[in-house]
Design a protein around this motif. Structure first.
Motif, mmCIF file in Angstrom:
data_model
loop_
_atom_site.group_PDB
_atom_site.id
_atom_site.type_symbol
_atom_site.label_atom_id
_atom_site.label_comp_id
_atom_site.label_asym_id
_atom_site.label_seq_id
_atom_site.Cartn_x
_atom_site.Cartn_y
_atom_site.Cartn_z
ATOM 1 N N THR A 66 56.893 -35.763 -31.836
ATOM 2 C CA THR A 66 56.078 -35.462 -30.620
ATOM 3 C C THR A 66 54.774 -34.777 -31.179
ATOM 4 O OG1 THR A 66 57.866 -34.492 -29.485
ATOM 5 C CG2 THR A 66 56.018 -33.960 -28.573
ATOM 6 N N TYR A 67 53.781 -35.240 -30.451
ATOM 7 C CA TYR A 67 52.258 -34.916 -30.661
ATOM 8 C C TYR A 67 51.694 -34.479 -29.765
ATOM 9 C CZ TYR A 67 52.982 -38.398 -34.494
ATOM 10 O OH TYR A 67 53.484 -39.121 -35.567
ATOM 11 N N ARG A 68 50.669 -33.310 -30.075
ATOM 12 C CA ARG A 68 49.855 -32.835 -28.816
ATOM 13 C C ARG A 68 48.467 -33.082 -29.112
ATOM 14 N NH1 ARG A 68 51.262 -27.024 -28.315
ATOM 15 N NH2 ARG A 68 53.253 -27.586 -27.116
ATOM 16 N N CYS A 69 47.460 -33.059 -28.200
ATOM 17 C CA CYS A 69 46.278 -33.383 -28.409
ATOM 18 C C CYS A 69 45.767 -31.821 -28.639
ATOM 19 C CB CYS A 69 45.443 -33.893 -27.271
ATOM 20 S SG CYS A 69 43.741 -34.083 -27.451
ATOM 21 N N ARG A 70 45.028 -31.677 -29.728
ATOM 22 C CA ARG A 70 44.287 -30.583 -30.165
ATOM 23 C C ARG A 70 43.295 -29.983 -28.929
ATOM 24 N NH1 ARG A 70 44.279 -32.409 -35.477
ATOM 25 N NH2 ARG A 70 45.980 -31.308 -36.656
ATOM 26 N N HIS A 71 42.875 -30.823 -28.307
ATOM 27 C CA HIS A 71 41.619 -30.923 -27.536
ATOM 28 C C HIS A 71 42.043 -30.459 -26.099
ATOM 29 C CE1 HIS A 71 37.398 -30.696 -26.721
ATOM 30 N NE2 HIS A 71 37.755 -31.211 -25.775
ATOM 31 N N CYS A 72 43.030 -31.377 -25.496
ATOM 32 C CA CYS A 72 42.993 -31.275 -24.062
ATOM 33 C C CYS A 72 44.729 -30.933 -23.819
ATOM 34 C CB CYS A 72 42.966 -32.837 -23.406
ATOM 35 S SG CYS A 72 44.195 -33.907 -23.819
ATOM 36 N N GLY A 73 45.531 -30.855 -24.668
ATOM 37 C CA GLY A 73 46.978 -30.554 -24.471
ATOM 38 C C GLY A 73 47.927 -31.386 -24.151
ATOM 39 N N ARG A 74 47.373 -32.844 -23.925
ATOM 40 C CA ARG A 74 48.327 -33.837 -23.552
ATOM 41 C C ARG A 74 49.339 -34.105 -24.777
ATOM 42 N NH1 ARG A 74 44.220 -34.824 -20.528
ATOM 43 N NH2 ARG A 74 44.398 -35.637 -18.427
ATOM 44 N N GLU A 75 50.624 -34.410 -24.373
ATOM 45 C CA GLU A 75 51.511 -34.829 -25.390
ATOM 46 C C GLU A 75 52.049 -36.393 -25.268
ATOM 47 O OE1 GLU A 75 54.718 -32.072 -25.184
ATOM 48 O OE2 GLU A 75 53.434 -30.213 -25.389
ATOM 49 N N TYR A 76 52.574 -36.808 -26.367
ATOM 50 C CA TYR A 76 53.073 -38.052 -26.274
ATOM 51 C C TYR A 76 54.291 -38.083 -27.562
ATOM 52 C CZ TYR A 76 51.412 -40.705 -30.416
ATOM 53 O OH TYR A 76 51.142 -41.293 -31.617
ATOM 54 N N GLN A 77 55.312 -39.079 -27.265
ATOM 55 C CA GLN A 77 56.488 -38.942 -28.129
ATOM 56 C C GLN A 77 56.342 -40.233 -28.778
ATOM 57 O OE1 GLN A 77 59.960 -37.794 -26.222
ATOM 58 N NE2 GLN A 77 59.810 -35.721 -27.037
ATOM 59 N N ASP A 78 56.786 -40.366 -29.763
ATOM 60 C CA ASP A 78 56.880 -41.577 -30.937
ATOM 61 C C ASP A 78 58.329 -41.802 -31.526
ATOM 62 O OD1 ASP A 78 55.939 -43.931 -32.009
ATOM 63 O OD2 ASP A 78 55.566 -42.784 -33.753
#
Ligand SMILES: [Zn+2]
Ligand SMILES: [Zn+2]
Ligand SMILES: [Zn+2]
Length: 202
Positions: A185-197
């Motif tokens: 799981t990754y989160r954008c340091r800037h906007c907080g959006r997340e995505y899973q790979d």
């Protein structure tokens, strides 16, 4: 042999079946009637509801703009929809307690866009054209919409792996295979959006 005697004998043989058969016919008929009647009632109710709505709409249309404004102030959106007087709309825009009602009134008067936000009521337009937003890396800092060509700054925040076993036919034998699925799981340091790979390998 007398024909009536024959009927009598057959009747005696059949008598255990006749009562259940009659019962079955009665129960089926009653159930069928019940369904049919409830269908009719349902249809009538739907029509009545429709008529009530239409009567209410006609009553609303007959009200003066001041009366409609009064209802709109209390949150009645369909009354607000029918107001044409600009002074009444101004009043609602300034005084209505409900934010959505104020924004609707503003919309009827015409929003004053400053980029993607209305100067008057503060409503945000995430569908505004690309150069109406104020981009801050991956998002608009006014309305928060994601840039169409956003470049996020992904940070790995969680990593999980699950193992599963299965028997597979391989080279003439049944072989026990273990496969691992890894979810990152990754989160954008800037906007907080997340995505899973997720990746699976054996
Ligand atoms: Zn506005
Ligand atoms: Zn924006
Ligand atoms: Zn981002």
């Amino acid at each position: 042999m007398d024909i009536w005697l024959a009927i009598f004998i057959v009747g005696i043989f059949l008598s255990p079946f006749i009562l259940p058969l009659m019962l079955w016919i009665v129960v089926t008929t009653v159930n069928f009637m019940k369904d049919a009647i409830s269908d009719v009632i349902y249809n009538i109710k739907g029509r009545l509801d429709n008529q009530r709505c239409m009567r209410r709409q006609r009553r609303l249309e007959r009200l003066s703009d001041a009366e409609k404004a009064c209802l709109a102030m209390q949150g009645d959106r369909s009354a607000l929809e029918l107001i044409t007087n600009r002074d009444e709309l101004e009043q609602i825009l300034q005084k209505a307690e409900d934010e959505y009602i104020r924004q609707m009134a503003c919309g009827k008067l015409g929003h004053q866009w400053n980029g993607c936000v209305c100067k008057t009521c503060g409503v945000k337009n995430i569908f505004a054209a690309r150069d109406m937003h104020q981009w801050d890396y991956c998002v608009c800092k006014i309305c928060g919409v994601e840039a169409p060509d956003a470049i996020h700054d992904w940070e790995l925040i969680n990593q999980e792996s699950t193992e599963s076993e299965s028997d597979e036919w391989y080279g003439g034998h049944m072989v026990r295979m273990t496969s691992v699925t890894e979810i990152k799981t990754y989160r954008c340091r800037h906007c907080g959006r997340e995505y899973q790979d997720s990746q699976s390998y054996t």
